[in-house]
Motif scaffolding. Structure first.
Motif, PDB file in Angstrom:
ATOM      1  N   PHE A 325     -22.229   8.658 -78.060  1.00 10.81           N
ATOM      2  CA  PHE A 325     -22.349   9.641 -76.805  1.00 10.81           C
ATOM      3  C   PHE A 325     -22.180   9.216 -75.248  1.00 10.81           C
ATOM      4  N   LEU A 326     -21.773   9.493 -75.234  1.00  5.84           N
ATOM      5  CA  LEU A 326     -21.870   8.775 -73.401  1.00  5.84           C
ATOM      6  C   LEU A 326     -22.198   9.409 -72.047  1.00  5.84           C
ATOM      7  N   PHE A 327     -22.778   8.785 -71.513  1.00  4.05           N
ATOM      8  CA  PHE A 327     -24.462   9.704 -70.421  1.00  4.05           C
ATOM      9  C   PHE A 327     -24.168   8.540 -69.154  1.00  4.05           C
ATOM     10  N   ASP A 328     -24.306   9.853 -68.817  1.00 11.07           N
ATOM     11  CA  ASP A 328     -23.517   9.536 -67.218  1.00 11.07           C
ATOM     12  C   ASP A 328     -24.722   8.584 -66.587  1.00 11.07           C
ATOM     13  N   PRO A 329     -25.194   8.595 -65.354  1.00  9.05           N
ATOM     14  CA  PRO A 329     -25.283   7.584 -64.528  1.00  9.05           C
ATOM     15  C   PRO A 329     -26.700   8.156 -63.969  1.00  9.05           C
ATOM     16  N   GLY A 330     -27.820   8.048 -64.216  1.00 10.17           N
ATOM     17  CA  GLY A 330     -29.517   8.815 -63.974  1.00 10.17           C
ATOM     18  C   GLY A 330     -29.833   9.715 -65.494  1.00 10.17           C
ATOM     19  N   VAL A 331     -29.558   9.816 -66.589  1.00 11.13           N
ATOM     20  CA  VAL A 331     -29.763  10.794 -67.146  1.00 11.13           C
ATOM     21  C   VAL A 331     -30.644   9.932 -67.612  1.00 11.13           C
ATOM     22  N   SER A 332     -31.981  11.369 -68.237  1.00  9.19           N
ATOM     23  CA  SER A 332     -33.014  11.044 -68.148  1.00  9.19           C
ATOM     24  C   SER A 332     -33.285  11.311 -70.206  1.00  9.19           C
ATOM     25  N   LEU A 333     -34.375  10.194 -70.992  1.00  8.64           N
ATOM     26  CA  LEU A 333     -34.551  10.066 -72.150  1.00  8.64           C
ATOM     27  C   LEU A 333     -34.564  11.404 -73.228  1.00  8.64           C
ATOM     28  N   ASP A 334     -34.617  12.304 -72.158  1.00  6.35           N
ATOM     29  CA  ASP A 334     -34.479  13.477 -72.932  1.00  6.35           C
ATOM     30  C   ASP A 334     -33.689  14.284 -73.418  1.00  6.35           C
ATOM     31  N   GLU A 335     -32.513  14.269 -72.774  1.00  4.89           N
ATOM     32  CA  GLU A 335     -30.875  14.212 -72.916  1.00  4.89           C
ATOM     33  C   GLU A 335     -30.728  13.653 -74.527  1.00  4.89           C
ATOM     34  N   LEU A 336     -30.622  11.574 -74.170  1.00  7.13           N
ATOM     35  CA  LEU A 336     -30.483  11.701 -75.784  1.00  7.13           C
ATOM     36  C   LEU A 336     -31.700  11.749 -76.655  1.00  7.13           C
ATOM     37  N   VAL A 337     -32.624  12.390 -76.680  1.00  7.31           N
ATOM     38  CA  VAL A 337     -33.528  12.481 -78.245  1.00  7.31           C
ATOM     39  C   VAL A 337     -32.496  13.978 -78.081  1.00  7.31           C
ATOM     40  N   ARG A 338     -32.158  15.391 -77.629  1.00  7.18           N
ATOM     41  CA  ARG A 338     -31.315  16.502 -77.748  1.00  7.18           C
ATOM     42  C   ARG A 338     -30.632  15.623 -78.703  1.00  7.18           C
ATOM     43  N   ALA A 339     -30.080  15.153 -78.438  1.00  8.01           N
ATOM     44  CA  ALA A 339     -28.534  14.089 -79.004  1.00  8.01           C
ATOM     45  C   ALA A 339     -28.988  14.077 -80.621  1.00  8.01           C
ATOM     46  N   VAL A 340     -29.615  12.906 -80.018  1.00  9.93           N
ATOM     47  CA  VAL A 340     -30.028  12.239 -81.544  1.00  9.93           C
ATOM     48  C   VAL A 340     -31.085  13.324 -82.614  1.00  9.93           C
ATOM     49  N   ASN A 341     -31.585  14.708 -81.503  1.00  4.57           N
ATOM     50  CA  ASN A 341     -31.741  15.093 -83.219  1.00  4.57           C
ATOM     51  C   ASN A 341     -31.007  16.504 -83.318  1.00  4.57           C
ATOM     52  N   ILE A 343     -27.986  15.520 -84.499  1.00  2.00           N
ATOM     53  CA  ILE A 343     -27.263  14.452 -85.785  1.00  2.00           C
ATOM     54  C   ILE A 343     -28.188  14.343 -86.970  1.00  2.00           C
ATOM     55  N   GLY A 344     -29.653  15.305 -86.422  1.00  2.05           N
ATOM     56  CA  GLY A 344     -30.963  14.702 -87.339  1.00  2.05           C
ATOM     57  C   GLY A 344     -30.808  13.096 -87.902  1.00  2.05           C
ATOM     58  N   ALA A 345     -31.372  12.101 -86.599  1.00  2.85           N
ATOM     59  CA  ALA A 345     -31.560  11.324 -87.090  1.00  2.85           C
ATOM     60  C   ALA A 345     -33.509  11.376 -87.049  1.00  2.85           C
ATOM     61  N   ALA A 346     -33.731   9.959 -87.846  1.00  2.00           N
ATOM     62  CA  ALA A 346     -34.811  10.738 -88.018  1.00  2.00           C
ATOM     63  C   ALA A 346     -35.360   9.423 -87.045  1.00  2.00           C
ATOM     64  N   PRO A 347     -36.592   9.475 -86.417  1.00  2.41           N
ATOM     65  CA  PRO A 347     -37.579   8.312 -85.623  1.00  2.41           C
ATOM     66  C   PRO A 347     -37.524   7.264 -85.547  1.00  2.41           C
ATOM     67  N   GLY A 348     -36.913   7.095 -87.088  1.00  3.23           N
ATOM     68  CA  GLY A 348     -36.866   5.494 -87.393  1.00  3.23           C
ATOM     69  C   GLY A 348     -35.436   4.733 -86.222  1.00  3.23           C
ATOM     70  N   ASP A 349     -34.146   6.196 -86.507  1.00  2.00           N
ATOM     71  CA  ASP A 349     -32.457   5.606 -85.255  1.00  2.00           C
ATOM     72  C   ASP A 349     -32.976   6.224 -84.373  1.00  2.00           C
ATOM     73  N   LEU A 350     -33.902   6.728 -83.924  1.00  2.00           N
ATOM     74  CA  LEU A 350     -34.112   6.843 -82.263  1.00  2.00           C
ATOM     75  C   LEU A 350     -34.767   5.113 -81.872  1.00  2.00           C
ATOM     76  N   MET A 351     -35.727   4.719 -82.898  1.00  2.00           N
ATOM     77  CA  MET A 351     -36.513   3.420 -82.323  1.00  2.00           C
ATOM     78  C   MET A 351     -35.167   2.029 -81.932  1.00  2.00           C
ATOM     79  N   ALA A 352     -34.197   2.607 -82.870  1.00  2.00           N
ATOM     80  CA  ALA A 352     -33.571   1.457 -83.167  1.00  2.00           C
ATOM     81  C   ALA A 352     -32.610   1.428 -82.081  1.00  2.00           C
ATOM     82  N   ILE A 353     -32.331   2.862 -81.563  1.00  4.59           N
ATOM     83  CA  ILE A 353     -31.343   2.614 -80.238  1.00  4.59           C
ATOM     84  C   ILE A 353     -31.525   2.525 -78.944  1.00  4.59           C
ATOM     85  N   LEU A 354     -33.403   3.424 -78.742  1.00  6.39           N
ATOM     86  CA  LEU A 354     -34.223   2.470 -77.579  1.00  6.39           C
ATOM     87  C   LEU A 354     -34.275   0.938 -77.217  1.00  6.39           C
ATOM     88  N   GLU A 355     -34.430   0.099 -78.678  1.00  2.00           N
ATOM     89  CA  GLU A 355     -34.549  -0.685 -78.624  1.00  2.00           C
ATOM     90  C   GLU A 355     -33.073  -1.691 -78.271  1.00  2.00           C
TER      91      GLU A 355
END
Length: 370
Positions: A325-341, A343-355
């Motif tokens: 996933f490639l994000f432009d400057p100032g993108v909010s995390l809702d777009e990240l959550v949408r992208a992760v969701n 592809i069917g990622a679990a909450p644990g995957d999102l935790m790893a991405i945020l860290e």
């Protein structure tokens, strides 16, 4: 089921944020108006053989009997399996007056297996200064239970060694309040914030005619947590003054950009103002499956051989399809959550991405892991 947390979080992020004014009483408390903790030590009697015979319980039992004029010879060992030593604690609310009742919690401090069916005898509840502020007594209500067999097997539900007595203590002494000690009141914010403290002071000055520029301010912020408000000295007028200003409504400052992760439950809460710097993210998984398949080697019937079992291991390695996933400057995390969701990622995957985003410096906001 694994998409529930991510989907719920996404729906919260995509919903429009509606800022609403709140009352002062919901965001701040008056300094000096507080509850106090009380604690005491006592005996619970009337237990159906679920008490204890510990040394301090026996000593407490002898002391209680001596208070009633009954003395036991030191050689006599009383059988007190229906008695338990307990700690009693309660919270004394602000402005509690003598004669009022408060709830108490009773907890076993020894080897008693259950307090079910017991009665707490008169117990003094003391404050930090050692003075007695309430006296507790009454029958316990215990939600838990326990049962034990002769072979040592045991079953326990909830906590049978802790009970409650509703209105089980009578207040004997009032705690002095700091409400009338000064010419001013101090309002302490529940969540310290400089902007909120300034907004609180501004609404009081605006509603009551104070003007800081002319030196007639009624309310003045002292720091991020406290606002000092000039108040009448008369007690009745001060109560009326507080009743008026605590219902003033104002707009508190927006919460800081923060992501809170509960690693035990998989819950993720993302604040509205959390943003992402330009970042490219890839996340995939590696699945390794190992299975054992035993092979039997049978010798020829005419040969002098033995049957041999040869173990055979099968290792299968599967790499899950990962996307970038490639994000432009100032993108909010809702777009990240949408992208992760997607592809069917679990909450644990999102935790790893945020860290990983925090370590890369691409997460604009505080990451709190609890």
């Amino acid at each position: 089921m694994k998409f529930i947390t991510v989907a719920l979080m996404l729906s919260l992020l995509l919903s429009p944020f509606q800022a609403q004014a709140q009352r002062i009483k919901d965001l701040a408390s008056v300094q000096g108006v507080r509850s106090n903790q009380l604690v005491g030590y006592g005996l619970v009697v009337g237990l159906p053989g679920t008490g204890e015979t510990s040394p301090f319980t026996e000593q407490s039992f002898r002391t209680m009997l001596s208070n009633f004029g009954i003395s036991l010879d030191s050689s006599v060992k009383p059988k007190i399996k229906n008695v338990a030593a307990v700690a009693v604690h309660a919270t004394l609310p602000a402005f509690s007056k003598p004669g009022q009742n408060i709830d108490v919690t009773v907890s076993s401090v020894g080897e008693a297996s259950s307090l079910n069916g017991g009665t707490l005898l008169q117990t003094f509840l003391r404050g930090l200064d050692g003075e007695i502020y309430a006296v507790a007594q009454g029958s316990l209500v215990v939600s838990g239970f326990g049962a034990e067999g002769n072979d040592g097997s045991r079953i326990v539900s909830n906590t049978p060694t802790v009970g409650r007595i509703a209105n089980g203590a009578v207040v004997e002494r009032a705690v002095p309040s700091g409400l009338m000690q000064n010419d001013y009141l101090t309002l302490n914010l529940n969540t310290p914030d400089f902007s909120t403290a300034q907004a609180l002071a501004d609404v009081i000055n605006m509603r009551l005619g104070g003007d800081p520029s002319k030196g007639t301010a009624i309310a003045m912020p002292m720091d991020a947590a406290s606002v000092r408000v000039s108040a009448p000295r008369d007690q009745a007028q001060r109560v009326s003054f507080l009743a008026t200003i605590e219902n003033f409504e104002f707009q508190p400052a927006a919460a800081p950009a923060r992501v809170v992760i509960n690693s035990r439950t998989g819950t993720i809460v993302i604040g509205e103002d959390v943003k992402l710097l330009p970042a490219a993210i890839t996340h995939g998984g590696l699945t390794v499956t190992i299975s054992e398949n035993a092979q039997v080697d049978q010798p020829n019937a005419l040969a002098n051989g033995n049957t041999v079992i040869t173990p055979q291991s099968i290792v299968d390695v599967q790499l899950d399809d990962s996307r970038m996933f490639l994000f432009d400057p100032g993108v909010s995390l809702d777009e990240l959550v949408r992208a992760v969701n997607e592809i069917g990622a679990a909450p644990g995957d999102l935790m790893a991405i945020l860290e990983a985003l925090r370590q890369a410096g691409a997460l604009q906001g505080e990451l709190v892991i609890i």
